[in-house]
Design an enzyme around this catalytic site. Structure first.
Site, PDB file in Angstrom:
ATOM      1  N   HIS A  71       0.880  -1.161   0.000  1.00  0.00           N
ATOM      2  CA  HIS A  71       0.000   0.000   0.000  1.00  0.00           C
ATOM      3  C   HIS A  71       0.921   1.215   0.000  1.00  0.00           C
ATOM      4  O   HIS A  71       2.082   1.129   0.433  1.00  0.00           O
ATOM      5  CB  HIS A  71      -0.888   0.007   1.255  1.00  0.00           C
ATOM      6  CG  HIS A  71      -1.898  -1.103   1.262  1.00  0.00           C
ATOM      7  ND1 HIS A  71      -1.902  -2.108   2.200  1.00  0.00           N
ATOM      8  CD2 HIS A  71      -2.932  -1.360   0.429  1.00  0.00           C
ATOM      9  CE1 HIS A  71      -2.895  -2.935   1.939  1.00  0.00           C
ATOM     10  NE2 HIS A  71      -3.533  -2.510   0.873  1.00  0.00           N
ATOM     11  N   ASP A 109       2.370   1.648   3.292  1.00  0.00           N
ATOM     12  CA  ASP A 109       3.352   0.624   3.698  1.00  0.00           C
ATOM     13  C   ASP A 109       4.730   1.105   3.239  1.00  0.00           C
ATOM     14  O   ASP A 109       5.739   0.885   3.913  1.00  0.00           O
ATOM     15  CB  ASP A 109       3.084  -0.728   3.016  1.00  0.00           C
ATOM     16  CG  ASP A 109       1.770  -1.363   3.445  1.00  0.00           C
ATOM     17  OD1 ASP A 109       1.419  -1.254   4.631  1.00  0.00           O
ATOM     18  OD2 ASP A 109       1.105  -1.979   2.582  1.00  0.00           O
ATOM     19  N   GLU A 141      -9.086  -4.310  -8.442  1.00  0.00           N
ATOM     20  CA  GLU A 141      -9.322  -5.530  -7.640  1.00  0.00           C
ATOM     21  C   GLU A 141     -10.776  -5.512  -7.162  1.00  0.00           C
ATOM     22  O   GLU A 141     -11.100  -4.890  -6.152  1.00  0.00           O
ATOM     23  CB  GLU A 141      -8.370  -5.573  -6.432  1.00  0.00           C
ATOM     24  CG  GLU A 141      -8.600  -6.798  -5.559  1.00  0.00           C
ATOM     25  CD  GLU A 141      -7.676  -6.872  -4.341  1.00  0.00           C
ATOM     26  OE1 GLU A 141      -6.774  -6.027  -4.208  1.00  0.00           O
ATOM     27  OE2 GLU A 141      -7.880  -7.778  -3.516  1.00  0.00           O
ATOM     28  N   GLU A 164      -8.901 -11.671  -6.776  1.00  0.00           N
ATOM     29  CA  GLU A 164      -8.690 -12.320  -5.478  1.00  0.00           C
ATOM     30  C   GLU A 164      -9.703 -13.449  -5.355  1.00  0.00           C
ATOM     31  O   GLU A 164     -10.921 -13.249  -5.509  1.00  0.00           O
ATOM     32  CB  GLU A 164      -8.850 -11.321  -4.320  1.00  0.00           C
ATOM     33  CG  GLU A 164      -8.801 -12.062  -2.983  1.00  0.00           C
ATOM     34  CD  GLU A 164      -8.567 -11.211  -1.755  1.00  0.00           C
ATOM     35  OE1 GLU A 164      -7.784 -10.250  -1.823  1.00  0.00           O
ATOM     36  OE2 GLU A 164      -9.168 -11.544  -0.724  1.00  0.00           O
ATOM     37  N   HIS A 172     -12.703 -12.852  -3.087  1.00  0.00           N
ATOM     38  CA  HIS A 172     -13.652 -11.852  -3.594  1.00  0.00           C
ATOM     39  C   HIS A 172     -14.557 -12.467  -4.659  1.00  0.00           C
ATOM     40  O   HIS A 172     -15.754 -12.162  -4.718  1.00  0.00           O
ATOM     41  CB  HIS A 172     -12.906 -10.651  -4.172  1.00  0.00           C
ATOM     42  CG  HIS A 172     -12.066  -9.910  -3.166  1.00  0.00           C
ATOM     43  ND1 HIS A 172     -11.291  -8.828  -3.493  1.00  0.00           N
ATOM     44  CD2 HIS A 172     -11.888 -10.096  -1.830  1.00  0.00           C
ATOM     45  CE1 HIS A 172     -10.659  -8.373  -2.404  1.00  0.00           C
ATOM     46  NE2 HIS A 172     -11.014  -9.151  -1.388  1.00  0.00           N
ATOM     47  N   ASP A 177     -15.034 -11.456   4.627  1.00  0.00           N
ATOM     48  CA  ASP A 177     -13.843 -11.804   3.849  1.00  0.00           C
ATOM     49  C   ASP A 177     -12.855 -12.524   4.765  1.00  0.00           C
ATOM     50  O   ASP A 177     -12.373 -11.949   5.740  1.00  0.00           O
ATOM     51  CB  ASP A 177     -13.250 -10.483   3.329  1.00  0.00           C
ATOM     52  CG  ASP A 177     -12.125 -10.690   2.348  1.00  0.00           C
ATOM     53  OD1 ASP A 177     -11.866 -11.840   1.967  1.00  0.00           O
ATOM     54  OD2 ASP A 177     -11.498  -9.684   1.968  1.00  0.00           O
ATOM     55  N   ASP A 226      -9.873 -14.459   3.880  1.00  0.00           N
ATOM     56  CA  ASP A 226      -8.438 -14.494   3.541  1.00  0.00           C
ATOM     57  C   ASP A 226      -7.745 -15.726   4.128  1.00  0.00           C
ATOM     58  O   ASP A 226      -6.659 -15.633   4.725  1.00  0.00           O
ATOM     59  CB  ASP A 226      -7.737 -13.206   4.007  1.00  0.00           C
ATOM     60  CG  ASP A 226      -8.237 -11.964   3.273  1.00  0.00           C
ATOM     61  OD1 ASP A 226      -8.607 -12.075   2.094  1.00  0.00           O
ATOM     62  OD2 ASP A 226      -8.257 -10.889   3.889  1.00  0.00           O
ATOM     63  N   ASP A 274      -2.868 -13.201  -0.668  1.00  0.00           N
ATOM     64  CA  ASP A 274      -3.463 -12.218   0.253  1.00  0.00           C
ATOM     65  C   ASP A 274      -4.146 -13.016   1.361  1.00  0.00           C
ATOM     66  O   ASP A 274      -5.374 -13.147   1.395  1.00  0.00           O
ATOM     67  CB  ASP A 274      -4.441 -11.288  -0.485  1.00  0.00           C
ATOM     68  CG  ASP A 274      -4.745 -10.035   0.330  1.00  0.00           C
ATOM     69  OD1 ASP A 274      -4.222  -9.921   1.449  1.00  0.00           O
ATOM     70  OD2 ASP A 274      -5.509  -9.176  -0.148  1.00  0.00           O
TER      71      ASP A 274
HETATM   72  C1  XUL Z   1      -9.251  -6.277   0.766  1.00  0.00           C
HETATM   73  C2  XUL Z   1      -8.067  -6.662   0.041  1.00  0.00           C
HETATM   74  C3  XUL Z   1      -6.939  -5.686   0.101  1.00  0.00           C
HETATM   75  C4  XUL Z   1      -6.298  -5.455  -1.206  1.00  0.00           C
HETATM   76  C5  XUL Z   1      -5.134  -4.519  -1.180  1.00  0.00           C
HETATM   77  O1  XUL Z   1     -10.203  -7.245   0.853  1.00  0.00           O
HETATM   78  O2  XUL Z   1      -7.999  -7.720  -0.509  1.00  0.00           O
HETATM   79  O3  XUL Z   1      -5.981  -6.186   0.977  1.00  0.00           O
HETATM   80  O4  XUL Z   1      -5.837  -6.664  -1.701  1.00  0.00           O
HETATM   81  O5  XUL Z   1      -5.486  -3.226  -0.967  1.00  0.00           O
HETATM   82 MN    MN Z   2      -6.614  -8.611  -1.956  1.00  0.00          MN
END
Ligand code: XUL
Ligand code: MN
Length: 348
Positions: free
Chosen positions: A51, A54, A176, A212, A215, A250, A252, A285
Site C-alpha cells: 500500500h 506501507d 481488484e 482475489e 472476492h 472476507d 483471507d 493475500d
Molecule cells: C481487501 C483486500 C486488500 C487489497 C489490497 O479485501 O484484498 O488487501 O488486496 O489493498
Molecule cells: Mn486482496
C-alpha cells in the site's frame, strides 16, 4: 497446456497481521517492516506488494519531495535485499476524507484528496520500479442506495482513472473487485465490471484487473472462471490467491484451505493461460487465523505456497488424454470422479 514455467511469489506486509477483528483487539505483537522483509526472503518469496503507506508511512502528513525521498530509500533497501516491488495500492479507506467513498464521494474536496493520493502512489510505484497500480475500491459503493447514483459513480470512477492514466503514460491500473465489505454493494463487484469500465477510459489497454479468490467466491463466482475470463482479454496483471468458506465476511484463508478442488481449478486456469510468463507474480493475500501463536506466524504464507506448488504438480500430472475421452463421451460422471481420485492421490 502451455509450456511449463516456474512461478514467482509475493505477499504484502499486511499479511503478517496481528489478529485484530471487529470484536477484539490484536493478539500478536506488531513486527517491524525490516523483520517482515527478512522473513519474505527466508520463505523463498521474490517480491513484496505495498500500500502507499506501507512504502511511505504517514503519507498524508508528508510533502511530495519527502514522499519521493522515502520511496527512494525503500527502493535502495529492496534492491539491497534482491526483492522486487510487485505493485503499489493507494489506501483509500482509512482517512477521514474517504468516509463517504474516495473517487465517488459526494464531496468534491474528498474526491480531490483521493485522486491526489493516487497520483502520489503512482510516483511511488515509479520509484519502486513497478508499473502496476492496484485499485481495491473499498468504499466505492453504497450503504444506502438513494445516497448516490450508480451512473454518476461510474462517471466519477472513469474521471479518476483518466487522471491517473494521464499522470503517467506507463502506469497500468489493476482493479481488484470485491462485491461487498466494507460496503453493502460495491460499484465494481466483479471482473466483468472492471473490464467493462476499462473501455470507458482514455486508454483501455492500460486498465486491467487483479483477481482475489475470496472476492470472486463472495460474488458467487468460480475464481477459475474469473481467471480464464480476465486472461481471455490479456488483462490479468496480478492475483491474490487465498480461500473463503461461503458467503460471509472476507476470510483471507490460506490457499486451498476451504476447497482444494476450487484451488486446483484456479491453478489449472493459470497454467493453461501461461500466467506469470509476462513477469506476473503469484501473490497470497492471506492472513493468519486469529488463534495463531507468534511462533506459527508465517505458516499461512509458507503453507499457501506449498499448496500452490503441490497443485501445480497435480495439474501437470492430470491425465488430460483420459479427461478428453470422457468429455467426448459426455461421461462427466466419471470425469468428476477422476478429478476426485487424482486429488486423493489414488492410482487409476
Ligand atoms: C481487501 C483486500 C486488500 C487489497 C489490497 O479485501 O484484498 O488487501 O488486496 O489493498
Ligand atoms: Mn486482496
Amino acid at each position: 497446456m502451455s509450456k511449463r514455467h516456474t512461478y514467482r511469489f509475493c505477499f504484502g506486509p499486511w499479511n503478517i497481521s496481528e489478529g485484530q477483528d471487529p470484536y477484539g483487539p490484536t493478539v500478536r505483537p506488531p513486527a517491524s517492516f525490516d523483520w517482515k522483509l527478512a522473513q519474505l526472503k527466508k520463505l523463498g518469496f521474490d517480491a513484496m506488494m505495498f500500500h502507499d503507506d506501507d512504502a511511505v508511512p504517514d503519507i498524508d502528513s508528508k510533502s511530495e519531495p519527502q514522499i519521493r525521498k522515502e520511496a527512494k530509500e525503500l527502493r535502495k533497501q529492496l534492491d539491497g535485499e534482491g526483492i522486487a516491488a510487485e505493485m503499489v495500492a493507494p489506501r483509500l479507506w482509512f482517512a477521514p476524507e474517504t468516509v463517504d467513498g474516495a473517487y465517488t464521494s459526494n464531496e468534491r474536496k474528498c474526491r480531490q484528496y483521493a485522486i491526489e493520493r493516487s497520483l502520489r502512489s503512482i510516483d511511488i510505484a515509479n520509484i519502486l520500479g513497478t508499473d502496476v497500480l492496484v485499485l481495491w475500491l473499498a468504499r466505492e459503493g453504497t450503504y444506502i442506495r438513494e445516497s448516490k447514483s450508480a451512473r454518476r459513480s461510474v462517471e466519477l470512477l472513469v474521471e479518476a482513472f483518466d487522471k491517473m492514466l494521464g499522470h503517467d503514460r506507463r502506469i497500468r491500473l489493476a482493479i481488484e473487485p470485491k462485491p461487498n465489505e466494507p460496503m453493502d454493494h460495491a460499484y465494481l463487484p466483479t471482473i466483468g465490471h472492471a473490464l467493462a469500465v476499462a473501455q470507458l477510459t482514455r486508454d483501455p489497454k492500460r486498465v486491467g484487473c487483479l483477481i482475489e479468490s475470496a472476492h470472486a467466491i463472495l460474488a458467487g463466482l468460480d475464481p477459475a472462471d474469473e481467471i480464464d475470463f480476465a486472461m481471455a482479454f490479456g488483462k490479468l496483471w496480478s492475483l491474490h490467491l487465498n480461500d473463503q468458506n461461503g458467503l460471509k465476511f472476507d476470510q483471507d484463508k490460506p490457499f486451498g484451505s476451504s476447497n482444494l478442488r476450487v484451488a486446483f481449478n484456479q491453478v489449472r486456469a493459470l497454467e493453461r493461460n501461461g500466467y506469470g510468463k509476462n513477469g506476473e507474480y503469484i501473490c497470497f493475500d492471506v492472513h493468519p487465523f486469529r488463534t495463531t501463536k507468534v511462533e506459527h506466524w508465517l505458516k499461512h504464507l509458507d503453507n499457501s505456497r506449498r499448496t500452490f506448488l503441490g497443485l501445480v504438480e497435480k495439474v501437470r500430472s492430470f491425465d488430460e488424454k483420459k479427461a478428453q475421452q470422457l468429455i467426448a463421451d459426455r461421461n462427466y460422471q466419471d470425469l468428476d470422479q477422476m478429478v476426485i481420485e487424482h486429488l486423493l492421490g489414488n492410482r487409476s
